[in-house]
Scaffold this motif. Sequence first.
Motif, PDB file in Angstrom:
ATOM      1  N   GLU A 137      -1.532   4.297   3.898  1.00 27.02           N
ATOM      2  CA  GLU A 137      -2.223   3.034   4.167  1.00 27.02           C
ATOM      3  C   GLU A 137      -1.395   2.130   5.076  1.00 27.02           C
ATOM      4  OE1 GLU A 137      -4.569   2.723  -0.122  1.00 27.02           O
ATOM      5  OE2 GLU A 137      -2.601   1.784   0.125  1.00 27.02           O
ATOM      6  N   ARG A 167      10.653  12.845   0.262  1.00 28.18           N
ATOM      7  CA  ARG A 167       9.611  11.840   0.074  1.00 28.18           C
ATOM      8  C   ARG A 167       8.983  11.508   1.428  1.00 28.18           C
ATOM      9  NH1 ARG A 167      13.924  10.260  -2.930  1.00 28.18           N
ATOM     10  NH2 ARG A 167      14.554   8.718  -1.392  1.00 28.18           N
ATOM     11  N   GLY A 186       0.816  -1.218   0.000  1.00 28.27           N
ATOM     12  CA  GLY A 186       0.000   0.000   0.000  1.00 28.27           C
ATOM     13  C   GLY A 186       0.841   1.255   0.000  1.00 28.27           C
ATOM     14  N   SER A 187       0.165   2.380   0.047  1.00 21.47           N
ATOM     15  CA  SER A 187       0.836   3.672   0.124  1.00 21.47           C
ATOM     16  C   SER A 187       1.439   3.854   1.515  1.00 21.47           C
ATOM     17  CB  SER A 187      -0.179   4.788  -0.134  1.00 21.47           C
ATOM     18  OG  SER A 187      -1.114   4.855   0.938  1.00 21.47           O
ATOM     19  N   GLN A 215       8.956   6.166   1.562  1.00 21.84           N
ATOM     20  CA  GLN A 215       8.845   5.971   0.113  1.00 21.84           C
ATOM     21  C   GLN A 215      10.223   6.140  -0.514  1.00 21.84           C
ATOM     22  OE1 GLN A 215       7.036   9.006  -2.625  1.00 21.84           O
ATOM     23  NE2 GLN A 215       5.367   7.516  -2.563  1.00 21.84           N
ATOM     24  N   GLY A 220       9.137   5.299  -5.799  1.00 21.28           N
ATOM     25  CA  GLY A 220       7.747   5.412  -5.376  1.00 21.28           C
ATOM     26  C   GLY A 220       7.230   4.234  -4.573  1.00 21.28           C
ATOM     27  N   ARG A 221       8.084   3.236  -4.334  1.00 24.46           N
ATOM     28  CA  ARG A 221       7.663   2.089  -3.517  1.00 24.46           C
ATOM     29  C   ARG A 221       7.552   2.506  -2.052  1.00 24.46           C
ATOM     30  NH1 ARG A 221      11.866  -2.542  -4.112  1.00 24.46           N
ATOM     31  NH2 ARG A 221      13.111  -0.786  -3.416  1.00 24.46           N
ATOM     32  N   THR A 222       6.593   1.913  -1.356  1.00 25.25           N
ATOM     33  CA  THR A 222       6.484   2.106   0.087  1.00 25.25           C
ATOM     34  C   THR A 222       7.274   1.013   0.772  1.00 25.25           C
ATOM     35  OG1 THR A 222       4.302   3.110  -0.097  1.00 25.25           O
ATOM     36  CG2 THR A 222       4.899   2.204   2.052  1.00 25.25           C
TER      37      THR A 222
END
Length: 126
Positions: free
Chosen positions: A14, A48, A10-11, A83, A87-89
Amino acid sequence: MNTVTRVSSGSVAETLDRLEELITGRGLTLFAVIEHDVAAAEAGLSMRPAKLVIFGDPAAGTPLMVAAPLLALDLPLRILVWQDESGRTLVSHGSVAELQERYGLTEEQVAPLRGVALLASAATGA
Protein backbone atom coordinates in the motif's frame (compact mmCIF):
# COMPACT_ATOMS: atom_id res chain seq x y z
CA MET A 1 24.91 7.85 5.62
CA ASN A 2 22.35 9.49 7.89
CA THR A 3 18.83 8.29 7.23
CA VAL A 4 15.38 9.55 8.06
CA THR A 5 12.79 6.86 8.80
CA ARG A 6 9.04 7.17 9.27
CA VAL A 7 6.40 4.59 10.19
CA SER A 8 3.70 4.01 7.59
CA SER A 9 0.04 3.40 8.33
CA GLY A 10 -0.25 0.80 5.55
CA SER A 11 1.43 -2.34 4.31
CA VAL A 12 4.57 -2.27 2.20
CA ALA A 13 2.46 -2.78 -0.94
CA GLU A 14 0.00 0.00 0.00
CA THR A 15 2.80 2.39 0.89
CA LEU A 16 4.68 1.60 -2.30
CA ASP A 17 1.55 2.22 -4.38
CA ARG A 18 0.98 5.55 -2.61
CA LEU A 19 4.59 6.58 -3.16
CA GLU A 20 4.54 5.69 -6.86
CA GLU A 21 1.31 7.69 -7.32
CA LEU A 22 2.81 10.67 -5.53
CA ILE A 23 5.95 10.57 -7.67
CA THR A 24 4.16 10.34 -11.00
CA GLY A 25 1.45 12.77 -9.87
CA ARG A 26 4.09 15.41 -9.25
CA GLY A 27 5.54 14.96 -12.72
CA LEU A 28 8.71 13.29 -11.47
CA THR A 29 10.39 10.41 -13.28
CA LEU A 30 10.06 6.98 -11.67
CA PHE A 31 13.28 5.36 -12.87
CA ALA A 32 12.96 1.98 -11.15
CA VAL A 33 11.64 -0.04 -8.24
CA ILE A 34 14.14 -2.59 -7.03
CA GLU A 35 12.43 -5.40 -5.13
CA HIS A 36 15.20 -6.67 -2.87
CA ASP A 37 12.93 -9.28 -1.29
CA VAL A 38 11.94 -10.68 -4.69
CA ALA A 39 15.59 -10.87 -5.79
CA ALA A 40 16.41 -12.66 -2.54
CA ALA A 41 13.65 -15.21 -3.16
CA GLU A 42 14.94 -15.79 -6.69
CA ALA A 43 18.34 -16.55 -5.15
CA GLY A 44 16.75 -19.03 -2.74
CA LEU A 45 16.96 -16.68 0.23
CA SER A 46 14.31 -14.95 2.27
CA MET A 47 14.02 -11.47 3.68
CA ARG A 48 11.26 -9.18 4.82
CA PRO A 49 9.69 -6.96 2.16
CA ALA A 50 12.04 -4.24 0.95
CA LYS A 51 11.41 -2.07 -2.12
CA LEU A 52 13.83 0.63 -3.25
CA VAL A 53 12.17 3.38 -5.28
CA ILE A 54 14.50 5.39 -7.53
CA PHE A 55 13.10 8.66 -8.85
CA GLY A 56 13.91 12.22 -9.72
CA ASP A 57 13.61 15.21 -11.99
CA PRO A 58 16.38 15.40 -14.59
CA ALA A 59 15.69 19.12 -15.13
CA ALA A 60 16.41 19.76 -11.43
CA GLY A 61 19.11 17.15 -10.84
CA THR A 62 21.29 17.79 -13.88
CA PRO A 63 22.37 21.33 -12.86
CA LEU A 64 23.27 19.97 -9.41
CA MET A 65 25.44 17.25 -10.92
CA VAL A 66 27.09 19.83 -13.19
CA ALA A 67 27.91 21.94 -10.11
CA ALA A 68 29.00 18.92 -8.03
CA PRO A 69 29.77 15.93 -10.32
CA LEU A 70 30.18 13.44 -7.48
CA LEU A 71 26.55 14.10 -6.51
CA ALA A 72 25.77 11.64 -9.30
CA LEU A 73 26.66 8.95 -6.74
CA ASP A 74 23.57 10.01 -4.76
CA LEU A 75 21.17 10.97 -7.54
CA PRO A 76 18.58 10.06 -8.57
CA LEU A 77 16.90 10.16 -5.18
CA ARG A 78 15.89 6.94 -3.43
CA ILE A 79 13.28 5.96 -0.88
CA LEU A 80 13.21 2.54 0.75
CA VAL A 81 9.84 1.05 1.73
CA TRP A 82 10.47 -1.89 4.03
CA GLN A 83 9.18 -4.02 6.86
CA ASP A 84 11.00 -4.30 10.17
CA GLU A 85 11.25 -7.33 12.45
CA SER A 86 8.04 -6.40 14.26
CA GLY A 87 6.06 -6.17 11.02
CA ARG A 88 5.87 -2.37 10.85
CA THR A 89 6.12 -0.73 7.43
CA LEU A 90 8.85 1.90 7.35
CA VAL A 91 9.80 4.54 4.80
CA SER A 92 13.45 5.65 4.79
CA HIS A 93 15.59 8.07 2.78
CA GLY A 94 18.98 9.72 3.05
CA SER A 95 19.44 13.03 4.80
CA VAL A 96 19.33 15.99 2.43
CA ALA A 97 21.28 18.07 4.96
CA GLU A 98 24.08 15.50 4.74
CA LEU A 99 24.10 15.76 0.93
CA GLN A 100 24.23 19.54 1.19
CA GLU A 101 27.20 19.38 3.53
CA ARG A 102 29.03 16.61 1.65
CA TYR A 103 28.85 18.38 -1.71
CA GLY A 104 28.96 22.01 -0.53
CA LEU A 105 25.58 22.88 -2.00
CA THR A 106 23.90 26.19 -1.30
CA GLU A 107 20.36 26.42 0.10
CA GLU A 108 19.14 27.39 -3.36
CA GLN A 109 20.86 24.41 -4.97
CA VAL A 110 19.61 21.88 -2.43
CA ALA A 111 16.01 23.14 -2.42
CA PRO A 112 14.81 20.72 -5.16
CA LEU A 113 16.10 17.76 -3.14
CA ARG A 114 14.13 18.67 -0.03
CA GLY A 115 10.96 17.31 -1.63
CA VAL A 116 12.11 13.78 -0.80
CA ALA A 117 11.04 14.32 2.81
CA LEU A 118 7.59 15.52 1.76
CA LEU A 119 7.12 12.51 -0.53
CA ALA A 120 8.24 10.08 2.16
CA SER A 121 5.92 11.65 4.72
CA ALA A 122 2.95 11.66 2.35
CA ALA A 123 3.60 8.02 1.41
CA THR A 124 3.17 6.97 5.04
CA GLY A 125 -0.45 8.05 4.97
CA ALA A 126 0.09 10.26 8.00
